[in-house]
Design an enzyme around this catalytic site. Structure first.
Site, PDB file in Angstrom:
ATOM      1  N   GLU A   1      60.260  73.285  88.258  1.00 49.63           N
ATOM      2  CA  GLU A   1      61.201  73.696  87.211  1.00 49.63           C
ATOM      3  C   GLU A   1      61.724  72.495  86.418  1.00 49.63           C
ATOM      4  O   GLU A   1      62.701  72.613  85.673  1.00 49.63           O
ATOM      5  CB  GLU A   1      62.389  74.478  87.808  1.00 49.63           C
TER       6      GLU A   1
ATOM      7  N   HIS B   1      69.618  75.114  90.586  1.00 47.79           N
ATOM      8  CA  HIS B   1      68.933  76.422  90.534  1.00 47.79           C
ATOM      9  C   HIS B   1      68.787  76.942  91.954  1.00 47.79           C
ATOM     10  O   HIS B   1      68.362  76.206  92.850  1.00 47.79           O
ATOM     11  CB  HIS B   1      67.555  76.250  89.878  1.00 47.79           C
TER      12      HIS B   1
ATOM     13  N   HIS C   1      68.485  80.926  94.561  1.00 50.14           N
ATOM     14  CA  HIS C   1      68.033  82.330  94.614  1.00 50.14           C
ATOM     15  C   HIS C   1      69.022  83.187  95.406  1.00 50.14           C
ATOM     16  O   HIS C   1      68.654  83.690  96.474  1.00 50.14           O
ATOM     17  CB  HIS C   1      66.654  82.402  95.277  1.00 50.14           C
TER      18      HIS C   1
ATOM     19  N   GLU D   1      89.631  85.077  90.718  1.00 45.21           N
ATOM     20  CA  GLU D   1      89.032  83.728  90.746  1.00 45.21           C
ATOM     21  C   GLU D   1      87.749  83.651  89.934  1.00 45.21           C
ATOM     22  O   GLU D   1      87.405  82.595  89.410  1.00 45.21           O
ATOM     23  CB  GLU D   1      88.728  83.289  92.191  1.00 45.21           C
TER      24      GLU D   1
ATOM     25  N   HIS E   1      64.736  86.572  89.334  1.00 48.60           N
ATOM     26  CA  HIS E   1      64.316  85.281  89.876  1.00 48.60           C
ATOM     27  C   HIS E   1      65.478  84.488  90.484  1.00 48.60           C
ATOM     28  O   HIS E   1      65.443  84.171  91.667  1.00 48.60           O
ATOM     29  CB  HIS E   1      63.607  84.471  88.773  1.00 48.60           C
TER      30      HIS E   1
HETATM   31  P1  13P Z   1      59.947  74.160  93.393  1.00 51.19           P
HETATM   32  O1  13P Z   1      59.615  74.112  94.879  1.00 51.19           O
HETATM   33  O2  13P Z   1      58.814  73.671  92.557  1.00 51.19           O
HETATM   34  O3  13P Z   1      61.259  73.466  93.131  1.00 51.19           O
HETATM   35  O4  13P Z   1      60.108  75.696  92.995  1.00 51.19           O
HETATM   36  C1  13P Z   1      61.091  76.495  93.585  1.00 51.19           C
HETATM   37  C2  13P Z   1      61.632  77.501  92.660  1.00 51.19           C
HETATM   38  O5  13P Z   1      62.693  78.046  92.926  1.00 51.19           O
HETATM   39  C3  13P Z   1      60.896  77.825  91.404  1.00 51.19           C
HETATM   40  O6  13P Z   1      61.704  78.553  90.536  1.00 51.19           O
HETATM   41 ZN    ZN Z   2      63.339  79.621  91.500  1.00 51.67          ZN
END
Ligand code: 13P
Ligand code: ZN
Length: 272
Positions: free
Chosen positions: A120, A143, A145, A174, A215
């Site tokens: 990314e 970033h 998940h 909050e 995502h």
């Molecule tokens: P990477 O392992 O390349 O950082 O990818 C993980 C990810 O969350 C891709 O969106």
């Molecule tokens: Zn990701």
């Protein structure tokens, strides 16, 4: 000639420790399955001139798009395919320092091992480039998940920044306070692509937190702990929402009046 060992730089290592701390939180929160998520932090201000000039560990890597605001800047970036639970334990075996070239068209890995940066990287670098150009002191892109927040993006009515922001804000005061600019949404794009990167920076003009449909989440901020806190607070709101729905009722949510009542006491921006 003296050999430079970046681990002797206590200010840099304190920052790396904070990144490792957050990587551990991402794993324990359940937001970092396998190699899910990535972190980049502009560490240029922690380095001496000599450290910024460290030789490259491998050939320069061209960037698909130049990042003219980042020329000569150095970033700690987690490695592609690396697991957050291991970043937490050993950040330099699972990430590296990269230096953007003087013309902004390529990067070099300069320490500590030649760990290839996250897939990314296009999004991370365009985001760093955008916030610097806007004069914002946002050194961090995170970033991850989070299950609950990604879950919300599987529901069409929430793929609207105002609806999603309003729903999450209204679960707990909050959230309005800690995520004052609300959240942006990027419709689904293939992970790691420039299309995803461009769609993301469009959202940064208005928000510090962006959802990638089906995502994950990205946050920009001055501090890695604060980026984590913003996502954690949004996740708390999503949990309140889903728990209420699972208990069989639609949560009432704070009223507009209650939300607006936070603006003055907490010095918040008016949204929208
Ligand atoms: P990477 O392992 O390349 O950082 O990818 C993980 C990810 O969350 C891709 O969106
Ligand atoms: Zn990701």
């Amino acid at each position: 000639m003296t050999t430079i060992t970046i681990r002797n730089n206590t200010r840099l290592m304190a920052e790396i420790d904070r990144i490792a701390e957050v990587a551990g939180y991402l794993w324990t929160k359940g937001w970092a399955e396998r190699n899910g998520g990535n972190i980049s932090v502009n560490v240029s201000s922690f380095l001496t001139d000599d450290e910024r000039e460290l030789p490259s560990l491998c050939p320069s890597v061209p960037l698909a798009e130049e990042v003219t605001e980042l020329c000569g800047h150095v970033f700690y970036v987690t490695g592609t395919g690396k697991r957050m639970r291991y970043v937490a334990k050993d950040p330099f075996a699972n990430g590296s320092l990269i230096r953007i070239a003087a013309d902004g068209k390529s990067y070099d890995i300069i320490a500590e091992q030649a760990i290839a940066p996250t897939s990314e990287l296009p999004s991370h670098l365009l985001m760093h480039n955008f916030v610097r150009r806007s004069g914002r002191d946002n050194r961090v892109v995170l970033h991850t998940h989070p299950t609950d927040l990604i879950g919300m993006t599987h529901c069409k009515p929430f793929l609207n920044s105002e609806v999603l922001t309003r729903t999450l804000w209204s679960m707990i005061p909050e959230c309005r306070i800690i995520v004052p600019k609300g959240v942006g949404i990027v419709p689904y794009e293939i992970p790691g692509t420039l299309a995803l990167a461009h769609a993301t920076i469009e959202q940064l003009a208005h928000h510090d937190v962006v959802f990638w449909e089906k995502h994950g989440i990205l946050a920009v901020g001055e501090d890695v702990i604060e980026c984590f806190d913003a996502i954690d607070t949004l996740s708390k709101s999503a949990q309140i929402y889903f728990n209420a729905r699972m208990a069989g009722f639609e949560p009432e949510g704070m009223t507009d009046e209650q939300l607006d009542g936070l603006v003055e006491p907490f010095g918040l921006e008016i949204y929208g």
